[in-house]
Design an enzyme around this catalytic site. Structure first.
Site, mmCIF file in Angstrom:
data_model
loop_
_atom_site.group_PDB
_atom_site.id
_atom_site.type_symbol
_atom_site.label_atom_id
_atom_site.label_comp_id
_atom_site.label_asym_id
_atom_site.label_seq_id
_atom_site.Cartn_x
_atom_site.Cartn_y
_atom_site.Cartn_z
ATOM 1 N N CYS A 83 -39.397 -25.824 -17.634
ATOM 2 C CA CYS A 83 -39.583 -25.121 -16.366
ATOM 3 C C CYS A 83 -39.839 -23.639 -16.634
ATOM 4 C CB CYS A 83 -38.345 -25.295 -15.493
ATOM 5 S SG CYS A 83 -38.366 -24.301 -13.986
ATOM 6 N N CYS A 86 -37.097 -19.808 -15.473
ATOM 7 C CA CYS A 86 -36.164 -18.977 -16.249
ATOM 8 C C CYS A 86 -36.701 -18.784 -17.658
ATOM 9 C CB CYS A 86 -34.789 -19.624 -16.340
ATOM 10 S SG CYS A 86 -33.918 -19.766 -14.763
ATOM 11 N N GLN A 274 -34.610 -9.747 0.121
ATOM 12 C CA GLN A 274 -34.186 -9.844 -1.270
ATOM 13 C C GLN A 274 -33.657 -11.254 -1.557
ATOM 14 O OE1 GLN A 274 -34.808 -7.692 -3.486
ATOM 15 N NE2 GLN A 274 -35.188 -5.818 -2.347
ATOM 16 N N ASN A 308 -33.567 -2.945 5.626
ATOM 17 C CA ASN A 308 -32.470 -3.236 4.706
ATOM 18 C C ASN A 308 -31.654 -1.993 4.356
ATOM 19 O OD1 ASN A 308 -31.103 -5.209 2.985
ATOM 20 N ND2 ASN A 308 -32.031 -4.145 1.253
ATOM 21 N N CYS A 398 -38.767 -2.496 -8.458
ATOM 22 C CA CYS A 398 -38.871 -3.823 -9.063
ATOM 23 C C CYS A 398 -39.864 -3.826 -10.209
ATOM 24 C CB CYS A 398 -39.256 -4.865 -8.007
ATOM 25 S SG CYS A 398 -40.830 -4.548 -7.199
#
Length: 445
Positions: A83, A86, A274, A308, A398
């Site tokens: 996958c 990750c 988020q 936010n 980010c």
């Protein structure tokens, strides 16, 4: 005729790993090439096979670890390595955070020519079940006799065959097989390419992208899943404007709380929020502490999303101006301000990637500025921000490379000091680096 591509050698080879890349791949040198090895850690001796090879750079993957590094751990998820969701599960969570902090500091040096005066302690949280937002790939695979739902395989367009995902919120992460069976039972199992996940504190929603019309029986089946799971179900045959509710078993809007500030923020399934609620709460708390707004001060929040940071700031500041490029989020910010009883906040729509010097809200000066731009950074508005004269700027990022570039601009051109910076582990087990930096005028407090 074009040059014939040489076949990659298939035989495994032994190599000693000497470093770790920004993406979490082992670095070595082999056959006069820089080699990036997926699944390898510094100090390890491994057996690897090539996956890509060019004149000076090559890639490989580990087939056997001969001498493991002390920080290597067994991956928690059986799908790790196949996958693509990750990349760092074989590394201890502590070492993952250290890697991200080192990436940030290197980018400051390399891209901005700056260094923070103080390194902030990293913001960390639960490493599993944290992810509330995701776009899950869906693929009908007749030869496997099933519909696959999950993330795509590493460096591949294929959907990984997985029954659960431990990084997803369990409300969805434990239902991947069930979702596959749900799509398989529809009249168009090969025309549903994606399921978007959007979860709040107490409610959640799934948006099924459908490339062909759903039948009445299909809609009944989706509604039944909504009732059984407690998750609202939407269909989306085209762009976001075509999103339509199929069934909501709860009848409550999606929202999340920021308890330290007495704020609840509502959102719709397609809105940006988020992914990690625990880190988001800590991030908002830290940003407001670092911004240190005093009563009576004006604050500008650029790239503000649905509020936010804007709404918590309004609990202290005399006035907060939030600016966002997505009109839907501007409207959501206004709705949230009204629901939270805040009348000292104003939201404006503007494409900040084009600068904003001619905007009516960009006048009057601001005491503090908060920046929370996309990965491309905030370079286009830095001149305007500096001209507004804020004593302090908090920059939430980010993208470490664009943060470092913008830090260099603020320090070397606009007379700010980079007083503090550190990382936030918003995406455990991935190489994504989220960070926060504080800038202060040279002659100010």
């Amino acid at each position: 005729m074009g040059r014939r591509r040489r076949r990659l050698p298939r035989e495994p080879f032994e190599i000693v790993i000497t470093g770790l890349s920004h993406e979490g791949r082992g670095i070595a040198h082999h056959d006069e090439r820089t080699l990036f090895v997926h699944g390898a850690l510094p100090g390890e001796r491994v057996r690897a096979v090539y996956t890509k090879r060019r004149r000076s750079v090559a890639e490989a993957r580990v087939v056997e670890v001969l001498s493991p590094a002390p920080e290597r751990i067994a991956p928690h998820c059986p799908h790790f390595g196949v996958c693509g969701g990750c990349s760092l599960q074989h590394l201890t969570p502590e070492r993952q955070v250290e890697l991200k902090q080192s990436v940030l500091m290197e980018q400051f040096r390399h891209m901005g020519g700056v260094q923070p005066e103080r390194v902030l302690a990293p913001l960390t949280g639960a490493p599993w079940g944290y992810r509330r937002k995701a776009r899950l790939a869906v693929k009908h695979v007749p030869r496997k006799g099933r519909v696959l739902v999950g993330f795509r395989e590493k460096h591949s367009p294929f959907v990984a065959e997985m029954d659960r995902c431990p990084v997803l919120d369990p409300r969805v992460g434990e239902r991947l097989t069930e979702l596959g069976r749900l799509v398989e039972g529809l009249s168009i199992p090969d025309r549903v390419p994606q399921i978007e996940v959007a979860l709040g504190d107490e409610t959640g929603a799934l948006v099924f992208r459908n490339l062909a019309p759903l039948t009445a029986a299909d809609l009944d089946r989706l509604a039944g899943f909504a009732r059984d799971s407690g998750l609202a179900v939407y269909r989306q045959p085209g762009n976001e404007a075509t999103m339509a509710l199929v069934h909501d078993p709860v009848g409550r809007r999606l929202d999340y709380a920021l308890p330290g500030h007495g704020v609840r923020l509502g959102f719709r399934p397609g809105d940006f929020t988020q992914v990690n609620a625990e880190i988001n709460r800590a991030m908002v708390d830290q940003a407001l502490d670092l911004l240190a707004v005093a009563p009576g001060e004006r604050v500008l929040d650029l790239f503000c999303g649905l509020g936010n940071f804007t709404l918590p700031l309004a609990r202290t500041a005399a006035e907060v101006v939030g600016v966002e490029g997505a009109e839907a989020l501007v409207e959501r910010g206004r709705e949230n301000a009204l629901r939270n009883g805040l009348d000292n906040v104003r939201f404006h729509g503007a494409d900040l990637s084009r600068g904003a010097a001619d905007q009516p809200w960009a006048t009057g000066g601001f005491d503090r500025v908060l920046l929370d731009p996309p990965r491309s950074g905030a370079f286009e508005v830095l001149g305007l921000v500096a001209a507004l004269g804020p004593k302090r700027i908090v920059y939430v990022s980010c993208g470490p490379a664009t943060l470092a570039r913008d830090a260099g601009e603020l320090v070397h051109r606009h007379g700010y000091r980079l007083t503090a910076a550190g990382v936030m582990d918003m995406f455990p087990h991935t190489a994504h680096v989220e960070s926060m930096a504080v800038f202060q005028r040279e002659a100010q407090d």
